[in-house]
Write a protein that holds these residues in place. Sequence first.
Motif, PDB file in Angstrom:
ATOM      1  N   GLU A  10      -2.383  21.071  -9.138  1.00 55.14           N
ATOM      2  CA  GLU A  10      -1.227  21.041  -8.161  1.00 55.14           C
ATOM      3  C   GLU A  10      -1.297  20.020  -7.105  1.00 55.14           C
ATOM      4  N   TYR A  11      -2.806  19.886  -6.675  1.00 56.44           N
ATOM      5  CA  TYR A  11      -2.894  18.907  -5.690  1.00 56.44           C
ATOM      6  C   TYR A  11      -2.406  17.375  -6.249  1.00 56.44           C
ATOM      7  N   ILE A  12      -3.040  17.107  -7.526  1.00 59.55           N
ATOM      8  CA  ILE A  12      -2.816  15.990  -8.217  1.00 59.55           C
ATOM      9  C   ILE A  12      -1.312  15.609  -8.325  1.00 59.55           C
ATOM     10  N   CYS A  13      -0.695  16.730  -8.941  1.00 59.60           N
ATOM     11  CA  CYS A  13       0.955  16.292  -9.261  1.00 59.60           C
ATOM     12  C   CYS A  13       1.637  16.152  -7.746  1.00 59.60           C
ATOM     13  N   LEU A  14       1.053  16.807  -6.559  1.00 54.44           N
ATOM     14  CA  LEU A  14       1.760  16.536  -5.403  1.00 54.44           C
ATOM     15  C   LEU A  14       1.703  15.018  -4.946  1.00 54.44           C
ATOM     16  N   ILE A  15       0.294  14.585  -5.098  1.00 51.37           N
ATOM     17  CA  ILE A  15       0.020  13.143  -4.636  1.00 51.37           C
ATOM     18  C   ILE A  15       0.732  12.237  -5.575  1.00 51.37           C
ATOM     19  N   ASN A  16       0.791  12.489  -6.916  1.00 53.96           N
ATOM     20  CA  ASN A  16       1.431  11.793  -7.814  1.00 53.96           C
ATOM     21  C   ASN A  16       2.982  11.735  -7.360  1.00 53.96           C
ATOM     22  N   TYR A  17       3.463  12.646  -7.011  1.00 54.87           N
ATOM     23  CA  TYR A  17       5.036  12.841  -6.586  1.00 54.87           C
ATOM     24  C   TYR A  17       5.144  11.894  -5.158  1.00 54.87           C
ATOM     25  N   LEU A  18       4.285  11.954  -4.252  1.00 55.45           N
ATOM     26  CA  LEU A  18       4.244  11.192  -3.140  1.00 55.45           C
ATOM     27  C   LEU A  18       4.229   9.835  -3.365  1.00 55.45           C
ATOM     28  N   ILE A  19       3.451   9.374  -4.282  1.00 50.76           N
ATOM     29  CA  ILE A  19       3.267   8.045  -4.769  1.00 50.76           C
ATOM     30  C   ILE A  19       4.700   7.454  -5.101  1.00 50.76           C
ATOM     31  N   ALA A  20       5.247   8.407  -6.251  1.00 52.12           N
ATOM     32  CA  ALA A  20       6.258   7.875  -6.827  1.00 52.12           C
ATOM     33  C   ALA A  20       7.526   7.828  -5.818  1.00 52.12           C
ATOM     34  N   LEU A  21       7.515   8.660  -4.704  1.00 50.19           N
ATOM     35  CA  LEU A  21       8.479   8.581  -3.805  1.00 50.19           C
ATOM     36  C   LEU A  21       8.378   7.283  -2.932  1.00 50.19           C
ATOM     37  N   ARG A  22       7.039   6.852  -2.711  1.00 46.58           N
ATOM     38  CA  ARG A  22       6.908   5.736  -1.993  1.00 46.58           C
ATOM     39  C   ARG A  22       7.223   4.399  -2.529  1.00 46.58           C
ATOM     40  N   LYS A  23       6.856   4.557  -3.940  1.00 41.45           N
ATOM     41  CA  LYS A  23       7.243   3.318  -4.664  1.00 41.45           C
ATOM     42  C   LYS A  23       8.793   3.264  -5.080  1.00 41.45           C
ATOM     43  N   GLU A  24       9.590   4.327  -5.215  1.00 46.09           N
ATOM     44  CA  GLU A  24      10.956   4.224  -5.581  1.00 46.09           C
ATOM     45  C   GLU A  24      11.467   3.775  -4.205  1.00 46.09           C
ATOM     46  N   SER A  25      11.004   4.085  -3.084  1.00 42.52           N
ATOM     47  CA  SER A  25      11.672   3.645  -1.930  1.00 42.52           C
ATOM     48  C   SER A  25      11.118   2.136  -1.386  1.00 42.52           C
ATOM     49  N   ASN A  26      10.513   1.370  -2.345  1.00 43.11           N
ATOM     50  CA  ASN A  26      10.056   0.241  -1.934  1.00 43.11           C
ATOM     51  C   ASN A  26       9.087   0.232  -0.362  1.00 43.11           C
ATOM     52  N   ILE A  27       8.341   1.257  -0.433  1.00 41.97           N
ATOM     53  CA  ILE A  27       7.686   1.002   0.738  1.00 41.97           C
ATOM     54  C   ILE A  27       6.041   0.821   0.460  1.00 41.97           C
ATOM     55  N   SER A  28       5.708  -0.240   1.222  1.00 45.02           N
ATOM     56  CA  SER A  28       4.218  -0.734   0.946  1.00 45.02           C
ATOM     57  C   SER A  28       3.225   0.426   1.518  1.00 45.02           C
ATOM     58  N   GLN A  29       1.892   0.222   1.029  1.00 43.84           N
ATOM     59  CA  GLN A  29       0.931   1.109   1.325  1.00 43.84           C
ATOM     60  C   GLN A  29       0.955   0.674   3.104  1.00 43.84           C
ATOM     61  N   ILE A  30       0.908  -0.553   3.614  1.00 41.88           N
ATOM     62  CA  ILE A  30       0.914  -0.970   4.833  1.00 41.88           C
ATOM     63  C   ILE A  30       1.707  -0.319   5.805  1.00 41.88           C
ATOM     64  N   ASP A  31       3.111  -0.325   5.260  1.00 39.22           N
ATOM     65  CA  ASP A  31       4.193   0.242   6.063  1.00 39.22           C
ATOM     66  C   ASP A  31       3.862   1.727   5.940  1.00 39.22           C
ATOM     67  N   MET A  32       3.670   2.435   5.043  1.00 36.82           N
ATOM     68  CA  MET A  32       3.535   3.850   5.213  1.00 36.82           C
ATOM     69  C   MET A  32       2.228   4.172   5.955  1.00 36.82           C
ATOM     70  N   ALA A  33       1.005   3.264   5.994  1.00 40.49           N
ATOM     71  CA  ALA A  33       0.130   3.566   6.909  1.00 40.49           C
ATOM     72  C   ALA A  33       0.482   3.477   8.421  1.00 40.49           C
ATOM     73  N   LYS A  34       1.412   2.602   8.711  1.00 41.12           N
ATOM     74  CA  LYS A  34       1.813   2.646  10.118  1.00 41.12           C
ATOM     75  C   LYS A  34       2.543   3.764  10.600  1.00 41.12           C
ATOM     76  N   THR A  35       3.362   4.224   9.473  1.00 46.98           N
ATOM     77  CA  THR A  35       4.021   5.521   9.914  1.00 46.98           C
ATOM     78  C   THR A  35       3.201   6.736  10.062  1.00 46.98           C
ATOM     79  N   LEU A  36       2.085   6.571   9.362  1.00 46.45           N
ATOM     80  CA  LEU A  36       1.314   7.885   9.411  1.00 46.45           C
ATOM     81  C   LEU A  36       0.111   7.819  10.413  1.00 46.45           C
ATOM     82  N   ASN A  37       0.227   6.558  11.163  1.00 42.78           N
ATOM     83  CA  ASN A  37      -0.843   5.942  12.006  1.00 42.78           C
ATOM     84  C   ASN A  37      -2.154   6.106  11.542  1.00 42.78           C
ATOM     85  N   LEU A  38      -2.290   5.477  10.301  1.00 44.18           N
ATOM     86  CA  LEU A  38      -3.629   5.332   9.550  1.00 44.18           C
ATOM     87  C   LEU A  38      -3.663   3.907   9.088  1.00 44.18           C
ATOM     88  N   LYS A  39      -4.875   3.616   8.673  1.00 45.73           N
ATOM     89  CA  LYS A  39      -5.077   2.305   7.860  1.00 45.73           C
ATOM     90  C   LYS A  39      -4.673   2.352   6.625  1.00 45.73           C
TER      91      LYS A  39
END
Length: 89
Positions: A10-39
């Motif tokens: 379940e967790y693996i599928c959820l993360i895979n879904y979140l990865i797909a969302l990020r990529k489909e939205s053309n959001i980089s890991q750096i931009d996502m990190a800024k949004t989540l206040n992470l590195k």
Amino acid sequence: MKIKTVHTNEYICLINYLIALRKESNISQIDMAKTLNLKQSDISKIEIKERRIDIYEAFQWINKCSSNSNEVLITAYNIFLENISNEIS
């Protein structure tokens, strides 16, 4: 031995879904990190399943990726339910 929840199907599928969302939205890991206040390395660790994402971070992730967060949440929930029912049958 008990399986850590970070490694459940379940967790693996959820993360895979979140990865797909990020990529489909053309959001980089750096931009996502800024949004989540992470590195950026934290986002990478989430995506390779070395770091857990908490519910608040998951909601922020979804909100960043979609203007229709309700639909995305329903899809994520359905993915989770599908995996639960597969384990039961």
